[in-house]
Design a protein around this motif. Structure first.
Motif, short mmCIF file in Angstrom:
data_model
loop_
_atom_site.label_atom_id
_atom_site.label_comp_id
_atom_site.label_asym_id
_atom_site.label_seq_id
_atom_site.Cartn_x
_atom_site.Cartn_y
_atom_site.Cartn_z
N UNK A 51 0.84 -1.19 0.00
CA UNK A 51 0.00 0.00 0.00
C UNK A 51 0.87 1.24 0.00
N UNK A 52 0.22 2.40 0.01
CA UNK A 52 0.99 3.64 -0.01
C UNK A 52 1.62 3.94 1.35
N UNK A 53 1.03 3.43 2.44
CA UNK A 53 1.57 3.70 3.77
C UNK A 53 2.23 2.50 4.43
N UNK A 54 1.79 1.29 4.08
CA UNK A 54 2.33 0.08 4.71
C UNK A 54 2.57 -1.02 3.69
N UNK A 55 3.60 -1.84 3.95
CA UNK A 55 3.85 -3.08 3.22
C UNK A 55 3.56 -4.21 4.20
N UNK A 104 5.26 -29.23 4.11
CA UNK A 104 5.90 -29.12 5.42
C UNK A 104 7.25 -28.42 5.33
N UNK A 105 7.93 -28.55 4.20
CA UNK A 105 9.25 -27.93 4.07
C UNK A 105 9.18 -26.47 3.61
N UNK A 106 8.01 -26.04 3.13
CA UNK A 106 7.86 -24.65 2.70
C UNK A 106 7.60 -23.79 3.93
N UNK A 107 8.58 -23.04 4.34
CA UNK A 107 8.47 -22.20 5.54
C UNK A 107 8.22 -20.76 5.11
N UNK A 108 7.03 -20.22 5.39
CA UNK A 108 6.74 -18.85 4.99
C UNK A 108 7.42 -17.84 5.91
N UNK A 109 7.55 -16.64 5.41
CA UNK A 109 8.07 -15.55 6.24
C UNK A 109 7.02 -15.18 7.28
N UNK A 110 7.45 -14.62 8.39
CA UNK A 110 6.52 -14.23 9.44
C UNK A 110 5.60 -13.12 8.97
N UNK A 111 4.39 -13.10 9.52
CA UNK A 111 3.46 -12.02 9.21
C UNK A 111 4.03 -10.74 9.78
N UNK A 112 4.03 -9.69 8.95
CA UNK A 112 4.59 -8.43 9.43
C UNK A 112 3.95 -7.27 8.68
N UNK A 113 4.18 -6.10 9.20
CA UNK A 113 3.70 -4.87 8.59
C UNK A 113 4.78 -3.82 8.77
N UNK A 114 5.24 -3.26 7.65
CA UNK A 114 6.31 -2.26 7.71
C UNK A 114 5.81 -0.94 7.12
N UNK A 115 6.05 0.16 7.80
CA UNK A 115 5.66 1.45 7.23
C UNK A 115 6.57 1.85 6.07
N UNK A 116 6.02 2.65 5.16
CA UNK A 116 6.80 3.12 4.02
C UNK A 116 7.40 4.49 4.33
N UNK A 117 8.17 4.99 3.40
CA UNK A 117 8.79 6.31 3.54
C UNK A 117 7.73 7.40 3.62
N UNK A 118 6.64 7.25 2.86
CA UNK A 118 5.55 8.23 2.88
C UNK A 118 4.92 8.31 4.27
#
Length: 116
Positions: A37-41, A78-92
């Motif tokens: 998104x424009x504010x968060x990934x 079982x071997x496919x390990x996803x990345x953790x759920x997260x939310x990162x703010x953008x520069x905007x």
């Protein structure tokens, strides 16, 4: 409007027979959904998969899977390990926070200056 992207987290080749052409060249891919998104990934916990025959280039849906394909799928799942759920703010987001803080500080300064 947020953009959605499926990021590959695991690819595996399988030596099982294709239900369509009976060749032994299958490719299993696991995806994880990311939204931009424009504010968060955001990295979501949603996982999806796709099984494709490299010979006849058809997508093989779970309805036509054999027991061997299901067994291999459960192993690779079982071997496919996803990345953790997260939310990162953008520069905007940081720019908007900085500007809003400066505006609030300016208004407070002007109100305080008028009272004295």
């Amino acid at each position: 409007m947020a953009k959605e992207k499926l990021v590959v987290i695991k690819e595996a080749t399988m030596n099982n027979n294709c239900p369509e052409c009976f060749n032994q060249d299958l490719k299993l891919t696991f995806f994880q959904k990311h939204t931009y998104g424009s504010l968060f990934h955001k990295t979501t916990g949603e996982l999806s998969h796709k099984l494709v025959c490299n010979t006849c280039h058809t997508t093989i849906y779970p309805v036509s899977w054999t027991e061997d394909i299901e067994r291999m799928f459960s192993y690779y799942q079982k071997t496919a390990v996803p990345a953790d759920k997260s939310s990162r703010p953008t520069f905007l987001f940081y720019i908007l926070m900085l500007v809003s803080t400066a505006v609030v500080a300016g208004v407070v300064y002007l109100v305080m200056a008028r009272t004295y």
